[in-house]
Design a protein around this motif. Sequence first.
Motif, PDB file in Angstrom:
ATOM      1  N   VAL A 151       0.802  -1.203   0.060  1.00  0.00           N
ATOM      2  CA  VAL A 151      -0.086   0.011  -0.102  1.00  0.00           C
ATOM      3  C   VAL A 151       0.808   1.251   0.213  1.00  0.00           C
ATOM      4  N   VAL A 152       1.808   1.357   0.832  1.00  0.00           N
ATOM      5  CA  VAL A 152       2.634   2.455   0.959  1.00  0.00           C
ATOM      6  C   VAL A 152       3.526   2.588  -0.162  1.00  0.00           C
ATOM      7  N   ALA A 153       4.320   1.542  -0.870  1.00  0.00           N
ATOM      8  CA  ALA A 153       4.603   1.680  -1.969  1.00  0.00           C
ATOM      9  C   ALA A 153       4.090   2.144  -3.410  1.00  0.00           C
ATOM     10  N   LEU A 154       2.644   1.697  -3.378  1.00  0.00           N
ATOM     11  CA  LEU A 154       1.762   2.122  -4.238  1.00  0.00           C
ATOM     12  C   LEU A 154       1.579   3.463  -4.136  1.00  0.00           C
ATOM     13  N   ILE A 155       1.177   4.247  -3.079  1.00  0.00           N
ATOM     14  CA  ILE A 155       1.124   5.550  -2.817  1.00  0.00           C
ATOM     15  C   ILE A 155       2.242   6.529  -3.374  1.00  0.00           C
ATOM     16  N   HIS A 156       3.316   5.750  -3.232  1.00  0.00           N
ATOM     17  CA  HIS A 156       4.862   6.662  -3.819  1.00  0.00           C
ATOM     18  C   HIS A 156       4.760   6.558  -5.145  1.00  0.00           C
ATOM     19  N   LEU A 157       4.684   5.080  -5.659  1.00  0.00           N
ATOM     20  CA  LEU A 157       4.849   5.119  -7.343  1.00  0.00           C
ATOM     21  C   LEU A 157       3.774   5.871  -8.112  1.00  0.00           C
ATOM     22  N   HIS A 158       2.752   6.042  -7.618  1.00  0.00           N
ATOM     23  CA  HIS A 158       1.537   6.900  -8.127  1.00  0.00           C
ATOM     24  C   HIS A 158       1.833   8.180  -8.053  1.00  0.00           C
ATOM     25  N   ALA A 159       2.291   8.753  -6.982  1.00  0.00           N
ATOM     26  CA  ALA A 159       2.608  10.129  -6.856  1.00  0.00           C
ATOM     27  C   ALA A 159       3.829  10.361  -7.814  1.00  0.00           C
ATOM     28  N   ALA A 160       4.919   9.580  -7.842  1.00  0.00           N
ATOM     29  CA  ALA A 160       5.888   9.960  -8.950  1.00  0.00           C
ATOM     30  C   ALA A 160       5.309   9.889 -10.209  1.00  0.00           C
ATOM     31  N   TRP A 161       4.593   9.064 -10.652  1.00  0.00           N
ATOM     32  CA  TRP A 161       3.944   8.867 -11.999  1.00  0.00           C
ATOM     33  C   TRP A 161       3.063  10.238 -12.306  1.00  0.00           C
ATOM     34  N   LEU A 162       2.388  10.879 -11.376  1.00  0.00           N
ATOM     35  CA  LEU A 162       1.485  12.052 -11.700  1.00  0.00           C
ATOM     36  C   LEU A 162       2.503  12.999 -11.660  1.00  0.00           C
ATOM     37  N   TRP A 163       3.697  13.376 -10.961  1.00  0.00           N
ATOM     38  CA  TRP A 163       4.483  14.308 -10.906  1.00  0.00           C
ATOM     39  C   TRP A 163       5.496  14.312 -12.405  1.00  0.00           C
ATOM     40  N   LEU A 164       6.075  13.266 -12.322  1.00  0.00           N
ATOM     41  CA  LEU A 164       6.870  13.186 -13.701  1.00  0.00           C
ATOM     42  C   LEU A 164       6.318  12.827 -14.898  1.00  0.00           C
ATOM     43  N   VAL A 165       5.242  12.063 -14.964  1.00  0.00           N
ATOM     44  CA  VAL A 165       4.721  11.846 -16.300  1.00  0.00           C
ATOM     45  C   VAL A 165       3.467  12.584 -16.705  1.00  0.00           C
ATOM     46  N   LYS A 166       2.622  12.730 -15.779  1.00  0.00           N
ATOM     47  CA  LYS A 166       1.425  13.676 -15.845  1.00  0.00           C
ATOM     48  C   LYS A 166       1.772  15.157 -15.732  1.00  0.00           C
ATOM     49  N   LYS A 167       2.769  15.462 -15.124  1.00  0.00           N
ATOM     50  CA  LYS A 167       3.207  16.820 -15.004  1.00  0.00           C
ATOM     51  C   LYS A 167       2.060  17.690 -14.010  1.00  0.00           C
ATOM     52  N   LEU A 168       1.658  16.903 -13.041  1.00  0.00           N
ATOM     53  CA  LEU A 168       0.813  17.691 -12.166  1.00  0.00           C
ATOM     54  C   LEU A 168       1.547  18.588 -11.274  1.00  0.00           C
ATOM     55  N   PRO A 169       1.027  19.835 -10.882  1.00  0.00           N
ATOM     56  CA  PRO A 169       1.685  20.766 -10.049  1.00  0.00           C
ATOM     57  C   PRO A 169       1.791  19.946  -8.506  1.00  0.00           C
ATOM     58  N   PHE A 170       2.963  20.160  -8.069  1.00  0.00           N
ATOM     59  CA  PHE A 170       3.196  19.542  -6.664  1.00  0.00           C
ATOM     60  C   PHE A 170       3.350  20.461  -5.514  1.00  0.00           C
ATOM     61  N   ARG A 171       2.364  20.354  -4.696  1.00  0.00           N
ATOM     62  CA  ARG A 171       2.277  21.120  -3.413  1.00  0.00           C
ATOM     63  C   ARG A 171       3.049  20.606  -2.426  1.00  0.00           C
ATOM     64  N   ARG A 172       4.161  21.544  -1.700  1.00  0.00           N
ATOM     65  CA  ARG A 172       4.974  20.869  -0.713  1.00  0.00           C
ATOM     66  C   ARG A 172       4.101  21.187   0.586  1.00  0.00           C
ATOM     67  N   LYS A 173       4.422  20.138   1.502  1.00  0.00           N
ATOM     68  CA  LYS A 173       3.649  20.251   2.781  1.00  0.00           C
ATOM     69  C   LYS A 173       3.666  21.382   3.665  1.00  0.00           C
ATOM     70  N   GLY A 174       4.908  22.266   3.480  1.00  0.00           N
ATOM     71  CA  GLY A 174       5.235  23.302   4.424  1.00  0.00           C
ATOM     72  C   GLY A 174       4.641  24.507   3.727  1.00  0.00           C
ATOM     73  N   ALA A 175       4.069  24.429   2.848  1.00  0.00           N
ATOM     74  CA  ALA A 175       3.747  25.622   1.914  1.00  0.00           C
ATOM     75  C   ALA A 175       2.290  26.203   2.579  1.00  0.00           C
ATOM     76  N   ASP A 176       1.596  25.239   3.047  1.00  0.00           N
ATOM     77  CA  ASP A 176       0.145  25.798   3.393  1.00  0.00           C
ATOM     78  C   ASP A 176      -0.113  25.372   5.000  1.00  0.00           C
ATOM     79  N   ILE A 177       0.706  25.671   5.661  1.00  0.00           N
ATOM     80  CA  ILE A 177       0.488  25.140   6.979  1.00  0.00           C
ATOM     81  C   ILE A 177      -0.630  25.898   7.825  1.00  0.00           C
ATOM     82  N   PRO A 178      -1.225  27.004   7.481  1.00  0.00           N
ATOM     83  CA  PRO A 178      -2.622  27.581   8.110  1.00  0.00           C
ATOM     84  C   PRO A 178      -3.679  26.620   7.803  1.00  0.00           C
ATOM     85  N   LEU A 179      -3.574  26.099   6.574  1.00  0.00           N
ATOM     86  CA  LEU A 179      -4.608  25.209   6.102  1.00  0.00           C
ATOM     87  C   LEU A 179      -4.579  23.806   6.732  1.00  0.00           C
ATOM     88  N   GLN A 180      -3.727  23.697   7.473  1.00  0.00           N
ATOM     89  CA  GLN A 180      -3.682  22.346   8.088  1.00  0.00           C
ATOM     90  C   GLN A 180      -4.036  22.224   9.678  1.00  0.00           C
TER      91      GLN A 180
END
Length: 283
Positions: A240-269
């Motif tokens: 389960v954990v490996a699939l989460i990271h593999l699909h994230a890599a696919w969305l970022w590197l292949v599908k070119k989706l914008p990547f939001r860093r965790k520390g960028a939106d602290i007031p919304l957490q």
Amino acid sequence: MVRLYDAQVMHARLWPKRHGFTHRVFCFAVELSAFGRIGEGLTLLGEKGWAPYQLHAADFLPAAAVFGAEGVPQDFGGPAATLDQRVRAFCAAHGETLAPTTRITLIAMPRAFGKSYNPVIFFLVHQDGRLHCGIAEVHNTFGERKAWFLGPDCRQLSPAGEESLVRRTPKRFYVSPFSGLDTEFKFTLRSPDGRLAVGVDHFEEGRKTLISTWTGQAVPLTDGRLAWLTLKVPLLILKVVALIHLHAAWLWLVKKLPFRRKGADIPLQRNLRHPTPELLRKE
């Protein structure tokens, strides 16, 4: 009662680019009254010892300080509370005091060979013979957790008489670098019996952007069936954990989706537990 489900998880991203997958898992529906007796008569399932699959009450809805508290104050019953007490405390904080005879059922994957991770778990509360309320707790891969209450006002009854709890609610929790935080989850919980069917959908600016479902069929809870599922779904949690990271890599590197860093939106957490050191430093 403890039920075993041969199940599958389906994710379908609808926007801004389509992407989907389905993978096999197995999981349990456990009435909280069964804790202390889980795995009796079984070799491969237990609560302690060397059993390869274990259900630890401490893994679910643990008490901890709340980061970014907002809205209804969260209560998990304190560090010494049992799982039953934690669920009751959380419901009581939201105005629902549960009767002593209430039946509470947990839906979750077990620890597998010592590894524990559930992207989401659910508690379904039955009172007076009907589905009364529930809890959905989402976990991210940073170790953070956030719980949502689904009260009696979320209860729906289909024309066929099937009960469910449905709630659409602000997310304000970092789960994926490809989804905003100031967005919404829609939880759909149904009572697990012979069939498992729960879901979490994601909405951004009113548009459904992601569909997630967890479905399956109850199967006999035996060592033989658990051995077969081990062959069918090897390394359950690591997979389960490996699939989460593999699909994230696919969305970022292949599908070119914008990547939001965790520390960028602290007031919304908000309203999460076990915050990362980064959140604590920047808060």
